[in-house]
Design an enzyme around this catalytic site. Structure first.
Site, PDB file in Angstrom:
ATOM      1  N   CYS A   1      39.219  43.305  48.534  1.00  0.00           N
ATOM      2  CA  CYS A   1      37.853  43.666  48.892  1.00  0.00           C
ATOM      3  C   CYS A   1      37.232  42.590  49.785  1.00  0.00           C
ATOM      4  O   CYS A   1      37.642  42.421  50.910  1.00  0.00           O
ATOM      5  CB  CYS A   1      37.051  43.907  47.608  1.00  0.00           C
ATOM      6  SG  CYS A   1      35.482  44.720  47.885  1.00  0.00           S
TER       7      CYS A   1
ATOM      8  N   HIS B   1      40.199  47.833  44.218  1.00  0.00           N
ATOM      9  CA  HIS B   1      40.392  46.721  43.272  1.00  0.00           C
ATOM     10  C   HIS B   1      41.505  46.986  42.265  1.00  0.00           C
ATOM     11  O   HIS B   1      41.244  47.540  41.191  1.00  0.00           O
ATOM     12  CB  HIS B   1      39.103  46.496  42.483  1.00  0.00           C
ATOM     13  CG  HIS B   1      38.003  45.882  43.283  1.00  0.00           C
ATOM     14  ND1 HIS B   1      37.723  44.537  43.254  1.00  0.00           N
ATOM     15  CD2 HIS B   1      37.118  46.432  44.151  1.00  0.00           C
ATOM     16  CE1 HIS B   1      36.707  44.268  44.073  1.00  0.00           C
ATOM     17  NE2 HIS B   1      36.314  45.406  44.628  1.00  0.00           N
TER      18      HIS B   1
ATOM     19  N   GLU C   1      42.770  44.986  40.218  1.00  0.00           N
ATOM     20  CA  GLU C   1      42.525  44.283  38.941  1.00  0.00           C
ATOM     21  C   GLU C   1      41.614  45.088  38.023  1.00  0.00           C
ATOM     22  O   GLU C   1      41.516  44.799  36.835  1.00  0.00           O
ATOM     23  CB  GLU C   1      41.962  42.880  39.197  1.00  0.00           C
ATOM     24  CG  GLU C   1      40.454  42.787  39.439  1.00  0.00           C
ATOM     25  CD  GLU C   1      40.009  43.149  40.857  1.00  0.00           C
ATOM     26  OE1 GLU C   1      40.846  43.669  41.644  1.00  0.00           O
ATOM     27  OE2 GLU C   1      38.821  42.916  41.183  1.00  0.00           O
TER      28      GLU C   1
END
Ligand SMILES: Nc1ncnc2c1ncn2[C@@H]1O[C@H](COP(=O)(O)OP(=O)(O)O)[C@@H](O)[C@H]1O
Ligand SMILES: [Mg+2]
Lengths: 230, 733, 83, 83
Positions: free
Chosen positions: A85, A200, A202
């Site tokens: 990002c 993302h 994660e």
């Protein structure tokens, strides 16, 4: 050996990245943007957030942070360097990846899960995935609209630098499945050991939070670490 | 400002209040002193119209660590964990400048939380506007949502839920409330105290400028009229980047035990951040305004004391720790200046340009503030409103009405709003926006926190006491359906002009209704906010209390009831009172008939409590995969929302069509798997909660079946289309 | 502050790079009934720098642009030193 | 397109309204070793509108500014009709 997760003033996904990497068996430390010694690390993540408030242009000020000298050195030495990002935006501004990220087509922040189709496994993000896999990963950005000049796009495409594109849940890549206007639905760009991804991974490592499809991307990253001569 | 108007009047102070100040000081106040009293005694800061009545709220429980009065309420979650919570309004600033008004509202509520030592982990926004067919209301919605997103996303705190509603009464006065939740270990708790004499006051964060002088406090303490334009230069600009650095710096200070106390600078700026901590500590303080880092040259003492520049905090530090505190500030790249010293006695002494410009008892700014007992009286129109009910001779076309209601912006899909908010940061969001409430896990524990915020101005307009109570039950039930036991309440009381007796009456009734519900459920009010003067050109908004309930799930269920888990073959049951036949204040009457009248159904304390206990038990024992309460739009909408989320149809038998659209409290629709029928029935029976077996899930249509009228149905796709477009279609050109 | 000078830098997005903001504003203006064929939104940055020789100032600001203020991949800049 | 005219609107934040973006950029420039005392970041909007009488064009663009382009609460604007 472990991963340096760089904290710029205004970063905010750094703890999430450390949590995710550790959940997947890696080890990671936060390093402050003024640190100038990353000799203890074999890989780097520039996490999401709003480095320097995203003022002027996203990533523009961050790329002058003292730590970026070390990030450049590690990139040159072949260590995996991943920008997620805002980190992707920093890598573009720093010239480590081609292109820029503009405001989303609809000029609105977008936070929702989107689908990504794996285009190639020749990247630090996808080596553990399979071409054609469709992953559900949260997108969370205002400036996620990937663009470059026509020449550059052509060389990115012919060079095979696009490991992931925005797609439908069944893998169709078209305007309807393009959330933010990115050229050719490009969601990630990877050039040898440096990669940037807008969504993302994660945020998608546990079913309880909605999806575990991000695991394969971060596992690829962890597997990409090699003995780097630091 | 007229040339002849005395300064105190220009600052919004009455002659009586001015007299009180003169008596207190035994002399006329200096200009700086007058500035301080005027902001501290404004409605916004002093709660002068409401304070006498807020004492009604129950505020204690064994798990309450800090109740109302501090910057935020704090409750004990067990095992050394604490949660801090608070809610605030930014209604007037958001009308003047929607983006910055909402953004600075988010900034302010965050500071209330990290002032307590907690890391803010989540935000909720409750926003209300006039109807979307007016472009100005679209502009306000667009700006407010962008402001919440622009600040919340960038500061790095997820906005995990909220509310959005539309009603004519908010057209001239939108409501923007924001709630924040933080968590901390118990040793991190800090209070807003100045400590002992000798303690050093350090101002951290943004420089002080003229922006927002008299902004929040003056704006929030006056009504809008044609002259509002003159208040416009007081817009404050939020800087989420500065706030993010400030959060990290403060959390590091707490972690390392470097501060004695902390106070944020909100409305009333330095006036508040010096006097309140000193008053709490029972000390005085010497403050040197020349040391304040400023953005503009030539500011007067009064301006420095009143400035509402954002992103500032005051830290109280032992003299031996000053250097360490300055080093932490410098590491996080924020400015810091030593501006004061705590003194023995009770005098707040302020100097500027090497002269004493104010010298007053610190506590007098807060404690001597006037308390008003304004007139209150039942509105003369209330009886007429109650008898103004509709008679229905013919049943309506149920599915047509349903589609119309689903397509209403107050009922339909709010994802246009919440998809602009980061709602996942920190990897805690187990249930985010778009469900009954939000559920956040606490990593490293088995605990999860549930929050729901609710408001219903129309019901409160028709009956503020019943409306106030119903809201508490609704929010508590939303939390319970996530498997969490409700434990604390924060509230934001948005009302009209308190100088009108009917507004005060509405206020007092609302507080009474909420208090009764809180007492019955055993959940204390740990904090809140009052916003008066929500009127435009004499027209008051509906009395609009917003309730936020925090619940604790310990342990959190492994599999939480969600709207999207219904499957064909599951039974469709309702828990709670049967045969609701009242449409007063309902979405049906508002949307289909354009009617607002009658008297809404009130709460039933026994059933209300039992249904909440049942919901917790059903969720904790993982007996039902889906629960959804019946609220706006009635059972027909509740069932439709489940069908849309789960992409499955439903077949439902009803006895009276009115029951499909009634909004009486304490009712849950659930999807029950056959293997759990017995266990669920037994649990409901043990708790004394009525069960109605209404039908089952399956197919691709939502159908309503009656022995006399027969069946009528609509496809899930069509319902979904209506529901999804409610806001989205109106906001895209 | 007799010895500072105002320099205005205009940062323009290259025509080849899409401008979603300009396009959206154009659409909104047309929705409001205005006739516009094209809208571009650029940035102006006004700097106060120590006074001195105009060419030296210009060179210094150009360096700021090259390094930070403009992104060479998508933007051009124009420097105006006030007189 | 012989019959369109370029109008440039400069939108400036009022001096009393704080500009965190400008302050951050100023700090970054100083970190890079440049001397700047102040930085303000504003917007310029370049519109292509149908050609015609200059005063009529100016009035029309002023209306666009009032209604959409500028935020009357925080910003001032300046209109320049190209010749
Ligand atoms: N302004 C908003 N910001 C964030 N989330 C919102 C907002 N408005 C509504 N939501 C979310 O949408 C869901 C549905 O809202 P609502 O219809 O008010 O629920 P309910 O009727 O159950 O109280 C909730 O989860 C809520 O958190
Ligand atoms: Mg609700």
């Amino acid at each position: 050996m472990n991963t340096a997760v760089v904290v710029f003033p205004g970063s905010n996904c750094e703890h999430d990245v450390v949590y995710a990497l550790e959940t997947l068996g890696g080890s990671a430390d936060l390093v402050w943007h003024r640190d100038t010694d990353l000799s203890g690390y074999d890989s780097v993540v520039l996490p999401g957030g709003f480095a320097h408030g995203d003022y002027l242009r996203t990533g523009a000020i961050a790329r002058f942070s003292p730590v970026m000298g070390e990030v450049n050195r590690l990139a040159a030495a072949g260590a995996p360097v991943l920008g997620i990002c805002n980190g992707f935006q920093v890598l573009c501004e720093a010239g480590l990846l081609p292109g820029v990220l503009l405001q989303n087509r609809d000029l609105k922040f977008i936070c929702r899960p989107i689908h990504l189709r794996v285009e190639s496994t020749d990247s630090i993000l996808t080596r553990a995935a399979r071409v054609g896999d469709v992953l559900e990963i949260p997108l969370n950005s205002y400036e996620g609209n990937y663009t470059a000049s026509a020449d550059e796009i052509a060389s990115i495409e012919t060079g095979g630098y696009v490991p992931l594109r925005y797609s439908s849940s069944t893998g169709t890549v078209d305007t309807d499945s393009n959330p933010n206007g990115s050229t050719n639905n490009i969601a990630a760009v990877s050039k040898s050991n440096v990669a940037g991804i807008m969504p993302h991974p994660e945020r998608a490592i546990e079913e309880i939070l909605g999806s575990a499809d991000g695991r394969v991307l971060l596992e690829s990253f962890l597997q990409s670490r090699v003995a780097v001569n630091v | 400002m007229s040339e002849t108007m005395p300064l105190h009047q220009a600052l919004g102070m009455t002659d009586d209040e001015y007299g009180t100040v003169c008596d207190l000081l035994s002399r006329p106040p200096t200009e700086a002193e007058l500035a301080m009293y005027s902001v501290m005694w404004s409605e916004h800061c002093s709660y002068k119209s409401s304070r006498a009545f807020l004492g009604r709220f129950p505020t204690t429980a064994p798990w309450v660590v800090v109740g109302p009065g501090e910057n935020a309420g704090v409750v004990d979650l067990g095992d050394g964990w604490l949660a801090a919570l608070r809610i605030e309004s930014h209604n007037h600033p958001s009308f003047v400048e929607p983006y910055q008004g909402a953004a600075t509202g988010v900034g302010g509520i965050l500071r209330d939380i990290f002032t307590m030592g907690a890391r803010p982990i989540a935000l909720w926004d409750q926003i209300r506007f006039g109807p979307l067919d007016d472009p100005h209301n679209r502009y306000l919605l667009e700006g407010v949502v962008a402001g919440v997103a622009g600040y919340g996303n960038a500061v790095g705190v997820p906005t995990v839920g909220g509310e959005v509603a539309f009603e004519e009464c908010y057209a001239g006065n939108p409501l923007v409330n924001v709630m924040c939740l933080g968590i901390m270990r118990e040793e991190q708790l800090v209070l807003g105290t100045a400590g002992t004499p000798g303690t050093i006051a350090i101002l951290l964060g943004s420089s002080t400028g003229r922006d927002g002088i008299g902004g929040a406090s003056v704006l929030a303490s006056a009504s809008f009229d044609a002259g509002s334009d003159t208040k416009r230069p007081t817009v404050q600009v939020g800087d989420p980047f500065e706030e993010k650095k400030l959060i990290e710096a403060c959390l590091e200070l707490y972690d390392r035990g470097l501060v004695v106390g902390v106070q944020d600078l909100g409305a009333a700026g330095l006036s508040c951040a010096t006097s309140e901590p000193a008053a709490r500590a029972g000390t005085g303080m010497d403050v040197n305004l020349d040391a304040v880092h400023v953005r503009e040259a030539g500011m007067t003492a009064a301006e420095l004391l009143m400035s509402e520049s954002q992103e500032r905090m005051m830290a109280f530090v032992h003299p031996s720790k000053v250097d360490e505190v300055l080093a932490v500030a410098s590491k996080w790249e924020i400015d810091a200046s030593v501006v004061g010293t705590v003194t023995a006695g009770d005098t707040l002494r302020i100097s500027h340009n090497n002269q004493v410009v104010a010298e007053l008892p610190a506590a007098s700014l807060s404690e001597a503030a006037p308390i008003l007992r304004r007139d209150s009286g039942e509105p003369f129109w209330l009886e007429d409103l109650w008898t103004n009910t509709l008679e229905y001779l013919q049943p309506p076309d149920i599915t047509r009405c349903l589609l119309e209601i689903l397509a209403d912006p107050s009922i339909g899909d709010p994802s246009w709003v919440y998809e602009q908010y980061d709602h996942q940061l920190f990897l805690n969001t187990v249930v985010g926006p778009g469900d009954n409430g939000s559920l956040l896990r606490i990593k490293g524990t088995n605990k999860a926190l549930a929050v729901s915020t609710d408001g219903n101005g129309r019901q409160c307009y028709l009956d503020p006491m019943r409306g106030g109570a119903n809201l508490v039950y609704e929010a508590a039930l939303n939390v319970a359906m996530l498997g969490a036991k409700p434990m604390a309440v924060v509230d934001n009381l948005n009302f009209g002009n308190p100088e009108k007796s009917e507004v005060m009456w509405q206020f007092i009734e609302t507080v009474e209704g909420m208090s009764q519900a809180c007492e019955n459920l055993g959940i204390p009010v740990v904090g809140g906010n009052v916003s008066f003067y929500n009127e435009t050109d004499e027209a008051d908004i509906y009395p609009t209390p917003i309730v936020g309930v925090l619940g604790l799930a310990d342990p959190a269920p492994r599999s939480v009831p969600r709207l999207n888990r219904a499957e064909a073959g599951m039974a469709l049951w309702m828990f709670g009172p049967k045969n609701s036949r009242n449409l007063a204040g309902s979405s049906f009457e508002k949307i289909i008939k354009g009617h607002v009248g009658g008297r809404p159904t009130g709460a039933d304390s026994t059933t209300g409590k039992a249904v909440i206990e049942l919901a917790v038990a059903l969720a904790q024992n993982e007996l039902v995969p889906v629960m959804h309460d019946i609220s706006d739009g009635g059972a027909a909408v509740t069932v439709s929302e489940i069908c849309i989320a789960s992409n499955v149809g439903a077949h439902l038998q009803y006895s009276s069509w009115i029951g499909l659209f009634a909004e009486a409290p304490h009712r849950i629709i659930a999807a029950v798997p056959p293997e759990h029928f017995t266990a669920v029935r037994r649990l409901a029976e043990d708790l004394g909660v009525p069960v109605s077996e209404l039908g089952e899930f399956g197919g691709d249509r939502i159908s309503f079946d009656n022995p006399v009228a027969g069946a009528t149905s609509v496809s899930v796709d069509k319902a979904a289309e209506a529901w999804r477009g409610a806001i989205r279609s109106r906001m895209s050109h | 502050m007799a010895d500072t000078r105002t320099v205005t830098v205009t940062i323009r997005r290259r025509p080849s790079i899409s401008d979603p903001q300009g396009a959206t504003v154009a659409r909104a203006l047309r929705d409001l009934g205005h006739e516009v064929t094209d809208v571009r939104i650029d940035k102006t940055i006004e700097l106060q720098v120590p006074d001195g020789d105009v060419e030296t100032i210009r060179a210094r600001v150009a360096e700021m642009c090259d390094r930070l203020l403009a992104n060479p991949v998508m933007e051009d800049y124009e420097i105006l030193v006030s007189s």
